[in-house]
Scaffold this motif. Sequence first.
Motif, PDB file in Angstrom:
ATOM      1  N   LEU A  56       0.812  -1.218   0.000  1.00  0.00           N
ATOM      2  CA  LEU A  56       0.000   0.000   0.000  1.00  0.00           C
ATOM      3  C   LEU A  56       0.848   1.272   0.000  1.00  0.00           C
ATOM      4  N   PRO A  57       1.861   1.406   0.857  1.00  0.00           N
ATOM      5  CA  PRO A  57       2.624   2.663   0.876  1.00  0.00           C
ATOM      6  C   PRO A  57       3.281   3.017  -0.455  1.00  0.00           C
ATOM      7  N   ASN A  60       0.805   4.399  -2.854  1.00  0.00           N
ATOM      8  CA  ASN A  60       0.457   5.747  -2.408  1.00  0.00           C
ATOM      9  C   ASN A  60       1.533   6.748  -2.821  1.00  0.00           C
ATOM     10  N   ALA A  89      -6.528   3.070   6.472  1.00  0.00           N
ATOM     11  CA  ALA A  89      -6.137   4.220   5.657  1.00  0.00           C
ATOM     12  C   ALA A  89      -5.717   5.394   6.543  1.00  0.00           C
ATOM     13  N   VAL A  94      -2.953   7.432   4.266  1.00  0.00           N
ATOM     14  CA  VAL A  94      -3.133   7.258   2.822  1.00  0.00           C
ATOM     15  C   VAL A  94      -4.020   8.374   2.276  1.00  0.00           C
TER      16      VAL A  94
END
Length: 246
Positions: A56-57, A60, A89, A94
């Motif tokens: 995820l990071p 992002n 999140a 995020v």
Amino acid sequence: MKLTSMEGKSVPQATFRTRVDNQWRDMSSDSLFKDRTVVVFSLPGAYTPTCSSSHLPRYNELAPTFRENGVDEIICLSVNDAFVMDAWAKELGVENIRLIPDGNGDFTQGMGMLVDKSDLGFGKRSWRYSMLVKDGVISKMFIEPDKPGDPFEVSDADTMLRYINPEARDPEFITVFTREGCPHCARAKALLKERNMVFEEIHTGMGTGISSRSIRAVSGRSTVPQVFIGGRHIGGADDLEKFLGK
């Protein structure tokens, strides 16, 4: 376990139960994918180690570059409920990705990616994969190999970005050290936002664990803000203004 690519096929039709402004809002597959170019990455679960530290990071971080290369939106999808996805999140800060809960696994099952992780106490979850969707049709999929554990080799953000544009360059990452109530910090952040420059804000001062000595150690100064762009120390708000040519 047989994991089959759906390249050339339409995404499954599903209804996603999301939370917007503390209210339930149903979203359809069409509302997410029709007439748009979307990158989706799906993962086994919120808060799990690889998902939180890498998967995820990095998406992002690279979201602005994806947008520069024709991607309208990046979606992170997981077989979790809306409350878990929203809390995740917020915890990771995020801002550039939409997190979509596939709580019942309907979309994931339609993708042929619903797998049994009962050995971990997870029940049915998504296999890790990414895909590029254009107007509801899957043009490319990267599916992690069928190996024990949780392989993370091909569904990462860099692999997808290289597929879309092999010449795409990493953005220059920006970090701003700030303190609550600092007007010069607010000015520095406003300057960056005016230029659509995405930045990470690190709060300093009482209760943050970051003191003026820490700021001096990394910047040579004890005042805030202190701005770093691409690993280079720019300085305070006045220095940033000069750097940006204001």
